[in-house]
Design a protein around this motif. Structure first.
Motif, PDB file in Angstrom:
ATOM      1  N   PHE A  65     -43.885  37.818  11.326  1.00 45.86           N
ATOM      2  CA  PHE A  65     -43.198  36.535  11.513  1.00 45.86           C
ATOM      3  C   PHE A  65     -42.519  36.534  12.881  1.00 45.86           C
ATOM      4  N   PHE A  66     -42.600  35.373  13.554  1.00 50.33           N
ATOM      5  CA  PHE A  66     -42.040  35.243  14.896  1.00 50.33           C
ATOM      6  C   PHE A  66     -41.189  33.969  14.966  1.00 50.33           C
ATOM      7  N   THR A  67     -40.218  33.981  15.857  1.00 56.03           N
ATOM      8  CA  THR A  67     -39.426  32.783  16.111  1.00 56.03           C
ATOM      9  C   THR A  67     -40.225  31.814  16.971  1.00 56.03           C
ATOM     10  N   SER A  68     -39.644  30.642  17.225  1.00 55.24           N
ATOM     11  CA  SER A  68     -40.343  29.638  18.040  1.00 55.24           C
ATOM     12  C   SER A  68     -40.540  30.100  19.477  1.00 55.24           C
ATOM     13  N   THR A  69     -39.756  31.092  19.907  1.00 55.09           N
ATOM     14  CA  THR A  69     -39.894  31.611  21.277  1.00 55.09           C
ATOM     15  C   THR A  69     -40.768  32.850  21.332  1.00 55.09           C
ATOM     16  N   GLY A  70     -41.365  33.224  20.186  1.00 54.42           N
ATOM     17  CA  GLY A  70     -42.249  34.383  20.168  1.00 54.42           C
ATOM     18  C   GLY A  70     -41.565  35.701  19.898  1.00 54.42           C
ATOM     19  N   LYS A  71     -40.268  35.668  19.571  1.00 50.39           N
ATOM     20  CA  LYS A  71     -39.548  36.906  19.287  1.00 50.39           C
ATOM     21  C   LYS A  71     -39.818  37.355  17.857  1.00 50.39           C
ATOM     22  N   PRO A  72     -40.146  38.638  17.634  1.00 54.61           N
ATOM     23  CA  PRO A  72     -40.409  39.113  16.269  1.00 54.61           C
ATOM     24  C   PRO A  72     -39.197  38.893  15.357  1.00 54.61           C
ATOM     25  N   ALA A  73     -39.455  38.324  14.174  1.00 52.86           N
ATOM     26  CA  ALA A  73     -38.388  38.040  13.215  1.00 52.86           C
ATOM     27  C   ALA A  73     -38.498  38.896  11.964  1.00 52.86           C
ATOM     28  N   GLY A  74     -39.624  39.558  11.749  1.00 54.39           N
ATOM     29  CA  GLY A  74     -39.790  40.409  10.582  1.00 54.39           C
ATOM     30  C   GLY A  74     -41.246  40.557  10.208  1.00 54.39           C
ATOM     31  N   LYS A  75     -41.496  41.414   9.226  1.00 53.91           N
ATOM     32  CA  LYS A  75     -42.857  41.610   8.741  1.00 53.91           C
ATOM     33  C   LYS A  75     -42.824  42.045   7.287  1.00 53.91           C
ATOM     34  N   VAL A  76     -43.949  41.823   6.596  1.00 50.14           N
ATOM     35  CA  VAL A  76     -44.023  42.146   5.178  1.00 50.14           C
ATOM     36  C   VAL A  76     -45.451  42.575   4.862  1.00 50.14           C
ATOM     37  N   LEU A  77     -45.604  43.368   3.803  1.00 48.37           N
ATOM     38  CA  LEU A  77     -46.908  43.860   3.378  1.00 48.37           C
ATOM     39  C   LEU A  77     -47.354  43.085   2.142  1.00 48.37           C
TER      40      LEU A  77
END
Length: 237
Positions: free
Chosen positions: A216-228
């Protein structure tokens, strides 16, 4: 021969009793006898506890001299930061307090800004004082705290009706200052939820795929998290 014996000498006798008459009324009885000064004091009194003050009267007999006493006691609490003025039937001189203001932190910067409203429903527990909630402005006040100590506060993250409202901090320790209601603003962040299913289409038959990393990324492309993803392809963040 010399003999020694223990001698017990009563110097003072004191008796006090209080009996509730109504929900807020009390009858007081007391008697004191001082054998050293030959003083005896008997007293009978009545006290009524209003929400804003305690009013009472009593009749005293000091040896052979009677006296009649009337009294009123209470305190005023004034906090300009939260525009709070309250009359209390307890003595608060020398005591401290804390004002808790939960607000909706729309931009998640941890600072309350214009347009960020107070929120209802926050519950908390403390290790001292008494908690009073204002239905008018949602402010929670902890009053009657011992000064120069730390008040431990535990916030309930499941207080709100909206499941998207979350608390970043669950506990805090606040130093108590005398004669001051210390203002603590609690940011409530708005959390979103993303759910879905990862599937593979094989000849018109869709089958979920597990162990796929979803970023998952923010609108500016910054990583916001991930899930499996789970075995059937479902994921939730």
């Amino acid at each position: 021969h010399t003999r020694c014996a223990d001698v017990t000498e009563f110097r003072r006798v004191l008796f006090r009793s209080e009996k509730p008459l109504l929900d807020h009324a009390h009858l007081n009885l007391s008697y004191e006898q001082n054998f050293m000064n030959s003083i005896s004091l008997a007293e009978i009194g009545f006290r009524y506890d209003f929400s804003f003050a305690q009013l009472g009267t009593s009749v005293r007999q000091l040896n052979k001299k009677p006296s009649f006493v009337q009294y009123a006691r209470g305190s005023l609490i004034n906090d300009r930061q939260t525009k709070y003025l309250h009359a209390d039937n307890r003595t608060n001189v020398g005591r401290g307090g804390i004002s808790i203001v939960p607000y909706l932190d729309l931009n998640s910067n941890g600072k309350r800004e214009p347009g960020e409203q107070k929120v209802y429903g926050l519950n908390l527990h403390t290790n001292g004082g008494r908690v009073e909630k204002s239905e008018r402005d949602t402010t929670i006040r902890i009053l009657g705290l011992e000064p120069y100590t730390n008040c431990f506060i535990e916030l309930d993250p499941n207080s709100f009706d909206n499941i998207a409202w979350r608390l970043e901090k669950k506990t805090m320790s606040v130093a108590v200052d005398p004669h001051i209601l210390k203002l603590i603003e609690i940011p409530v962040i708005v959390a979103g939820e993303a759910t879905g299913t990862i599937e593979l289409d094989q000849d018109g038959v869709r089958k979920g795929i597990g162990r796929i990393i979803v970023n998952f990324f923010t609108s500016t492309g910054k990583p916001a998290g991930k899930v499996l993803s789970e075995e059937n392809g479902y994921f939730s963040f």
